[in-house]
Design an enzyme around this catalytic site. Structure first.
Site, short mmCIF file in Angstrom:
data_model
loop_
_atom_site.label_atom_id
_atom_site.label_comp_id
_atom_site.label_asym_id
_atom_site.label_seq_id
_atom_site.Cartn_x
_atom_site.Cartn_y
_atom_site.Cartn_z
N LYS A 153 132.39 62.65 -15.14
CA LYS A 153 132.00 62.67 -13.86
C LYS A 153 133.90 62.12 -13.29
CE LYS A 153 131.19 63.78 -9.69
NZ LYS A 153 131.02 65.66 -10.07
N GLU A 178 136.61 78.90 -11.05
CA GLU A 178 135.29 78.07 -10.88
C GLU A 178 134.31 78.65 -10.86
OE1 GLU A 178 135.77 75.14 -10.12
OE2 GLU A 178 133.43 74.80 -9.93
N HIS A 223 146.42 93.81 -18.98
CA HIS A 223 147.47 93.28 -19.63
C HIS A 223 147.08 92.30 -21.06
CE1 HIS A 223 150.31 95.11 -16.90
NE2 HIS A 223 149.51 94.29 -15.44
N CYS A 235 134.36 55.43 -18.97
CA CYS A 235 133.28 54.73 -19.11
C CYS A 235 132.36 54.26 -17.22
CB CYS A 235 133.62 52.62 -19.55
SG CYS A 235 134.05 54.38 -21.60
N LYS A 258 131.92 76.59 -14.11
CA LYS A 258 131.03 75.98 -14.27
C LYS A 258 129.95 76.56 -15.38
CE LYS A 258 131.14 73.08 -11.69
NZ LYS A 258 132.20 73.19 -11.16
N TRP A 318 132.16 56.58 -22.46
CA TRP A 318 132.73 58.15 -22.71
C TRP A 318 133.21 57.64 -23.68
CZ3 TRP A 318 137.37 60.36 -22.82
CH2 TRP A 318 137.39 61.74 -22.10
N GLU A 349 131.07 74.05 -18.80
CA GLU A 349 130.48 73.23 -18.34
C GLU A 349 129.78 72.65 -18.51
OE1 GLU A 349 131.69 71.96 -14.66
OE2 GLU A 349 133.08 70.00 -15.42
N ASN A 386 136.41 49.14 -19.26
CA ASN A 386 136.64 51.18 -19.01
C ASN A 386 138.42 50.65 -19.03
OD1 ASN A 386 136.98 53.76 -18.38
ND2 ASN A 386 136.57 53.42 -15.77
N GLY A 387 139.33 52.08 -19.48
CA GLY A 387 140.09 52.04 -19.84
C GLY A 387 141.16 51.97 -20.86
N ARG A 427 129.29 58.88 -15.72
CA ARG A 427 130.51 58.50 -15.97
C ARG A 427 130.60 58.27 -17.58
NH1 ARG A 427 133.46 56.23 -12.11
NH2 ARG A 427 135.54 55.26 -14.02
C1 AGP Z 1 134.23 70.24 -12.37
O1 AGP Z 1 133.10 70.28 -12.48
C2 AGP Z 1 134.93 69.27 -12.97
N1 AGP Z 1 133.58 68.22 -13.31
C3 AGP Z 1 135.95 68.54 -13.40
O2 AGP Z 1 136.29 69.96 -13.10
C4 AGP Z 1 136.35 67.97 -12.56
O3 AGP Z 1 136.80 68.71 -10.87
C5 AGP Z 1 138.35 66.85 -11.98
O4 AGP Z 1 138.33 66.26 -13.29
C6 AGP Z 1 139.03 66.57 -10.98
O5 AGP Z 1 137.95 65.25 -10.72
P1 AGP Z 1 138.82 64.47 -9.06
O6 AGP Z 1 138.06 65.71 -8.34
O7 AGP Z 1 137.47 63.58 -9.31
O8 AGP Z 1 139.50 64.15 -9.54
#
Ligand code: AGP
Length: 608
Positions: A603, A481, A504, A2, A485, A74, A488, A98-99, A27
């Site tokens: 994020k 990666e 395998h 959040c 991407k 969030w 996501e 937030n938390g 966020r």
């Molecule tokens: C990547 O596209 C994501 N948003 C996510 O995996 C991100 O890399 C992960 O949450 C780690 O975040 P940070 O680098 O801010 O610690």
């Protein structure tokens, strides 16, 4: 997670809070809300949906005030809904949080047994109830907040506003980020720097256990035990335009295209006379070669993929064993650490809860700690022995792009620096490595110039529901990666796999409905990758191959080829990453998904 915002001053709080919330929407974005004080009464507008929905609600039923708070959510406890949207109001108190309040169930049961009526399913709502109870006992707002927090276990960044005390905001922080922006006769509160860039670049970073009373003419910061503390005002160097789309359709696209600049900014100040890497302020190497015999690199998500690449770079140039862990696994597996180990923590935000917990674990065992981080003043950056900043600038798109490639650049610089300090590589070698790095931004531009080509490839593959990404060695993490991407932002199922492992198990999945993206740069495993391609083709899988020009063999075999320029093998991962980012981006936009704010994601993952 959040995003929270607060404002106190002489101006229209609603416009400012809305504007800041929009900058924090990355966020969380399942619901949003604002509260102000108007004639000593709390006024709230909140509900499900994004900030645009909230704006619409406010247009329909305007809200005024020169003090207020806001939230973009969030969901953790309770589904996204109007009733679970913040701010939560009890009596004349409004709270945004937030938390996670870990003991909220017990607190809630106790409060309910005393007659409190809960109107949401959130953990947050216990906070205003507890504060309200203390106010009824005659405590001043700040005293009531301190008392309430003494009952709470968990993490929080919170802002409290009271109708009858409209000249102050109370803010507190425990394991969730919170900053105070300083203006002229006004203060801004936010979870993250980008929210404030249009208003101020002077910020104070709160520490865990801080509670602040913020008035328009000053801030009083204390620890929860009442001790007065000072938090320095720091100047932030990010420009507000870095947090704008600047003509691009999405932040993600803009951030992909910013990579040449971000890479230059990350290495520029660290190269001396073209033949030396200088990390002058690094405690680790200040007194000569570090006495380390093992390195751990710990991170989450995309940053973990950077860690996996970093292992190859450091082992290659320093000949020190490197172990890579996911932060969430590291802290619970009782890792064997001591003062001869170096713990490197990689995090774009510097606020990822699991990575901060891993840092705690490392520190408790006396390990030296170094962060690779993009956010100056973040919790991670402030709590490690050394920081290597990536100068990617603010990243607003939820999917990491420029922060990943700059993490790889930082790791490359670190590997060279340590390798040299430990005398494992000579000056001529370093000079060649630096030359390659200086060329890299131009090579990334060459890849970016292929956007149209990649876009048309996206049209060919947009309708497939499963993808496999294969890579070997240092490029295997790039397969992970690439797959992440795609998952996501397009919600297509994708898996990254080490190419040699395909037979395998995953080979069972391959048929004509399975595009396989193969990372096949020239190098010692190229022939092995060719065999993997044959194995896919024999099962009628579709091959999209990424390689350098001149691999004729591949042109005849692959269904599609994406060319990358020639470079040093340790930099090839960066050149492979960029087209994969573009491929995911264009597949996602063709599918019409919300690229910058994909469903369910946030994020900064500030809860464990
Ligand atoms: C990547 O596209 C994501 N948003 C996510 O995996 C991100 O890399 C992960 O949450 C780690 O975040 P940070 O680098 O801010 O610690």
């Amino acid at each position: 997670m959040c995003g929270i915002v607060g404002y106190i001053g002489q101006k229209d709080a609603v416009g400012i809070i809305l504007n800041c919330l929009k900058k924090l929407e990355y966020r969380g974005y399942d619901s949003a809300g604002i509260a102000t004080v108007c004639e000593d009464k709390i006024e709230v507008r909140r509900g499900m949906g994004k900030i645009a929905e909230l704006e619409f609600r406010i247009t329909e039923k305007p809200l005024t005030g020169t003090i207020g708070l806001g939230h973009t959510r969030w969901a953790t406890h309770g589904i996204p809904s109007d009733r679970n949207a913040h701010p939560h109001v009890v009596g004349d108190l409004a709270v945004v949080h937030n938390g996670i309040i870990e003991n909220y169930l017990t607190l809630k049961q106790d409060l309910e047994s005393e007659g409190c009526v809960f109107t949401s399913d959130t953990d947050t709502e216990v906070i205003p109830h507890l504060i309200h109870k203390c106010i009824l006992k005659g405590l001043k707002l700040e005293e009531a907040v301190i008392r309430a927090l003494s009952y709470i276990k968990g993490s929080y960044a919170l802002i409290v506003l009271r109708g009858q005390e409209p000249q102050k905001l109370i803010v507190a922080r425990q394991e969730s980020p919170l900053i105070i922006g300083v203006g002229e006769g006004e203060y801004f509160i936010a979870s993250d720097i980008p929210a404030l860039l249009s208003y101020t670049r002077k910020v104070m970073f709160l520490d865990d256990g801080d509670i602040a009373v913020v008035k328009s003419h000053g801030v009083d910061i204390r620890k929860l035990n009442g001790t007065l503390v000072t938090r320095q005002i720091q100047e932030v160097h990010w420009s507000p335009t870095l947090a704008e789309k600047a003509g691009y359709k999405h932040f993600m696209q803009k951030e992909i295209f910013e990579q040449p600049r971000a890479i230059i900014d990350t290495f520029r100040t660290r190269i001396r006379a073209g033949r030396e890497i200088s990390f002058e302020p690094l405690n680790l190497t200040r007194k000569g070669p570090p006495s380390i015999n093992k390195i751990f690199i710990v991170a989450c998500g995309t940053s973990w993929h950077a860690a996996l690449v970093g292992k190859f770079m450091i082992e290659e140039l320093c000949r020190i064993p490197v172990e890579v862990d996911l932060s969430s696994e590291f802290r619970y597996r009782n890792p064997i650490l001591d003062e001869r180990c170096l713990l490197i923590l990689i995090s774009q935000s510097g606020e990822t809860a699991d990575t901060l917990a891993a840092l705690k674990e490392g520190k408790s065992k006396g390990t030296k700690t170094l962060a690779i981080c993009n956010v100056v003043g973040s919790s991670l950056a402030r709590n490690v022995d050394d920081v290597l900043y990536t100068y990617a600038g603010p990243e607003i798109g939820v999917a990491s792009t420029k922060t990943f490639t700059t993490q790889l650049v930082a790791l490359y610089l670190l590997a060279i620096h340590l390798g040299r300090m430990l005398n494992r590589i000579d000056m001529d070698y370093v000079e060649r490595m630096i030359k390659d790095l200086v060329r890299l931004p131009h090579l990334v531009e060459e890849v970016l110039d292929r956007e149209e080509e990649i876009k048309s490839l996206a049209k060919t593959y947009v309708h497939y529901d499963n993808f496999l990404y294969l890579g070997r060695g240092i490029n295997y993490p790039i397969a992970l990666e690439g797959a992440l991407k795609l998952k996501e932002i397009s919600y297509i199922h994708a898996e990254g796999y080490p190419a040699g492992e395909m037979k395998h198990g995953p080979i069972a999945l391959i048929d004509e409905g399975m595009p396989v993206v193969v990372l096949a740069p020239k190098g010692n495993t190229f022939q092995k990758i060719m065999s993997n391609i044959e194995e896919v083709l024999a099962r009628r899988g579709k091959i999209v191959v990424l390689t350098q020009k001149g691999n004729k063999e591949l042109i005849y075999k692959a269904n599609s080829v994406i060319y990358i320029p020639e470079s040093n093998p340790l930099l090839i991962p960066i050149l492979l990453t960029v087209p994969l980012q573009l491929l995911s981006y264009h597949i996602a936009t063709l599918r019409g998904t919300d690229v910058d704010q994909p469903r369910n994601l946030a994020k900064s993952v500030t809860v464990e």
